[in-house]
Design an enzyme around this catalytic site. Structure first.
Site, short mmCIF file in Angstrom:
data_model
loop_
_atom_site.label_atom_id
_atom_site.label_comp_id
_atom_site.label_asym_id
_atom_site.label_seq_id
_atom_site.Cartn_x
_atom_site.Cartn_y
_atom_site.Cartn_z
N ARG A 1 15.78 -14.36 -1.17
CA ARG A 1 15.02 -13.51 -0.24
C ARG A 1 16.03 -12.55 0.41
O ARG A 1 17.06 -13.01 0.91
CB ARG A 1 14.30 -14.34 0.84
CG ARG A 1 13.18 -15.20 0.26
CD ARG A 1 12.27 -15.74 1.35
NE ARG A 1 11.36 -14.72 1.87
CZ ARG A 1 10.64 -14.88 2.98
NH1 ARG A 1 10.74 -15.99 3.70
NH2 ARG A 1 9.82 -13.92 3.39
N ARG B 1 11.08 -21.48 5.23
CA ARG B 1 11.05 -20.08 5.61
C ARG B 1 11.48 -19.94 7.06
O ARG B 1 11.69 -20.93 7.74
CB ARG B 1 9.64 -19.49 5.39
CG ARG B 1 8.59 -20.47 5.92
CD ARG B 1 7.46 -19.92 6.65
NE ARG B 1 7.78 -19.03 7.71
CZ ARG B 1 8.03 -19.40 8.97
NH1 ARG B 1 8.04 -20.67 9.35
NH2 ARG B 1 8.29 -18.51 9.90
N ALA C 1 14.15 -17.30 9.48
CA ALA C 1 15.56 -16.95 9.30
C ALA C 1 16.54 -18.12 9.49
O ALA C 1 17.35 -18.40 8.59
CB ALA C 1 15.90 -15.77 10.22
N ASN D 1 11.67 -7.94 11.67
CA ASN D 1 10.90 -9.19 11.79
C ASN D 1 9.63 -9.05 10.96
O ASN D 1 9.39 -8.00 10.33
CB ASN D 1 10.59 -9.50 13.26
CG ASN D 1 10.10 -10.92 13.46
OD1 ASN D 1 10.68 -11.87 12.94
ND2 ASN D 1 9.02 -11.10 14.20
N ASP E 1 14.51 -11.53 11.87
CA ASP E 1 15.16 -11.89 10.60
C ASP E 1 16.54 -11.28 10.48
O ASP E 1 17.40 -11.77 9.77
CB ASP E 1 14.29 -11.48 9.42
CG ASP E 1 13.07 -12.39 9.36
OD1 ASP E 1 12.07 -12.07 10.02
OD2 ASP E 1 13.18 -13.44 8.71
O1 MRU Z 1 8.45 -14.60 5.74
P1 MRU Z 1 8.89 -15.58 6.79
O2 MRU Z 1 7.84 -16.55 7.16
O3 MRU Z 1 10.19 -16.23 6.41
O4 MRU Z 1 9.18 -14.68 8.07
C1 MRU Z 1 9.65 -15.30 9.22
C2 MRU Z 1 9.75 -14.38 10.38
O5 MRU Z 1 9.52 -13.20 10.29
C3 MRU Z 1 10.25 -14.98 11.67
O6 MRU Z 1 9.68 -14.33 12.75
C4 MRU Z 1 11.77 -14.82 11.74
O7 MRU Z 1 12.36 -15.38 10.59
C5 MRU Z 1 12.36 -15.44 12.94
S1 MRU Z 1 12.26 -17.19 12.86
C6 MRU Z 1 13.09 -17.87 14.15
#
Ligand code: MRU
Length: 331
Positions: free
Chosen positions: A83, A46, A48, A238, A229
């Site tokens: 996703r 998980r 981004a 985000n 994201d």
């Molecule tokens: O649902 P997730 O855990 O994939 O969400 C991740 C986030 O919201 C992070 O803050 C985002 O991907 C930035 S990671 C460098």
């Protein structure tokens, strides 16, 4: 090991299963695209940037198991939609797919996709280091940084975006402390951010998401620093809860920074066009095996929210720090 990597001997994608942290550190192998898509949907992998690399390795797995272009297209469609909110997934998929054009047979396509996927993974580490260099200039010795979710090495291949900035500042000799919000409902903050910071012996204090406003009002926070994201024309997406911290930071004149690679930029698109992933009600109805709400209650569970540039002081990228009004940049 890195958050996600390719195992040349086995010919599989290997990743740290983030659903088991912080209790168990387990590496899982994905030898088939179905396994990788399942890992993406369950958030074993998980964040981004890590999703971008997963997408590229996913193209490799797809090419390994299909025989025709039509079959490949169908597999890519499934992968891209695993996703919807982080743009990096389709960025990684498209780059690896583009590389396959040079291959005439599926066997050759596997080779070209794999080379490109590995290149994306290497670039991610370098990009994070650059973000760290630029971002660390915003941090002073003794600063306390509030962060939400996990934008650390577990969300990337290595180092991290928001937490990469913290790591670089510490490498430069600054004393930095982190306040990690637990990030309900999946607790990426309490499970992952605290875990990876403690691994590096970086001082971190865990709070619930609802404590953010009080710690900011009480003067315990010098800046808020999060990942993204997707960066669009008017702001950033985000993890759900980010907007709440941005509003509170503005109310208390605390700088709000976003660290994001250019691969998260989708600057031509409006926030209105972005699909916010809605996840299973079970994430709110249960805590592990334990039921924590009536099963027949109506649940709303969006995984991300939108924060407009008006609430953001700067976005830290691998090309530098961008501040309003230049935030409406085109990459
Ligand atoms: O649902 P997730 O855990 O994939 O969400 C991740 C986030 O919201 C992070 O803050 C985002 O991907 C930035 S990671 C460098």
């Amino acid at each position: 090991m890195r958050t996600i990597d390719w195992d040349d001997e086995k010919g599989v994608v290997k990743l740290i299963d983030q659903t088991l942290l912080p209790v168990t550190y387990t590496i899982v192998d994905c030898s088939h695209l179905d396994e990788l898509i399942d890992a993406i949907k369950r958030l074993k992998v998980r964040g981004a940037p890590a999703l971008g690399v997963a997408g590229a390795f996913g193209v490799v797995l797809a090419c390994m198991h299909v025989h025709t272009e039509t079959e490949l297209d169908a597999e890519i469609e499934r992968l891209i939609h695993a996703r919807p909110t982080a743009i990096n997934l389709s960025f990684g998929v498209e780059r690896a797919l583009q590389a396959t054009i040079h291959g005439r047979t599926m066997h050759e396509k596997v080779r070209f996709a794999l080379e490109e996927a590995k290149r994306i993974a290497e670039e991610d580490v370098l990009v994070n280091r650059k973000i760290g260099e630029y971002g660390s200039e915003l941090l002073d010795d003794g600063d306390v940084v509030l962060t939400h979710c996990n934008a650390g090495r577990l969300a990337c291949v290595d180092w991290g975006t928001a937490l990469g900035v913290v790591r670089t500042a510490i490498e430069q000799g600054k004393r930095i402390e982190v306040i990690a919000c637990e990030t309900r409902p999946l607790n990426q903050g309490s499970r992952l951010t605290t875990w990876e910071l403690l691994q590096d012996k970086i001082p971190v204090t865990l709070i619930t998401d609802s404590m953010g406003a009080a710690v900011m009002r009480d003067g315990k926070v010098d800046m808020v620093l999060v990942g993204a994201d997707r960066v669009v024309k008017e702001g950033i997406f985000n993890k759900i809860g980010t907007y709440m911290h941005a509003v509170v930071a503005k109310a208390h004149q605390i700088p709000f920074y976003v660290a994001a690679p250019l691969s998260s930029f989708d600057i031509k698109r409006s926030y209105k066009e972005v699909v916010i992933e809605e996840r299973s009600p079970d994430e709110l109805l249960f805590c592990g095996e334990k039921q924590i709400a009536p099963l027949d209650v109506k649940v709303y569970n969006p995984a991300f929210d939108f924060t407009p540039f008006e609430l953001i002081d700067a976005v830290i990228t691998e090309k530098g720090v961008v501040r309003p009004p230049d935030l409406n940049i085109h990459t």
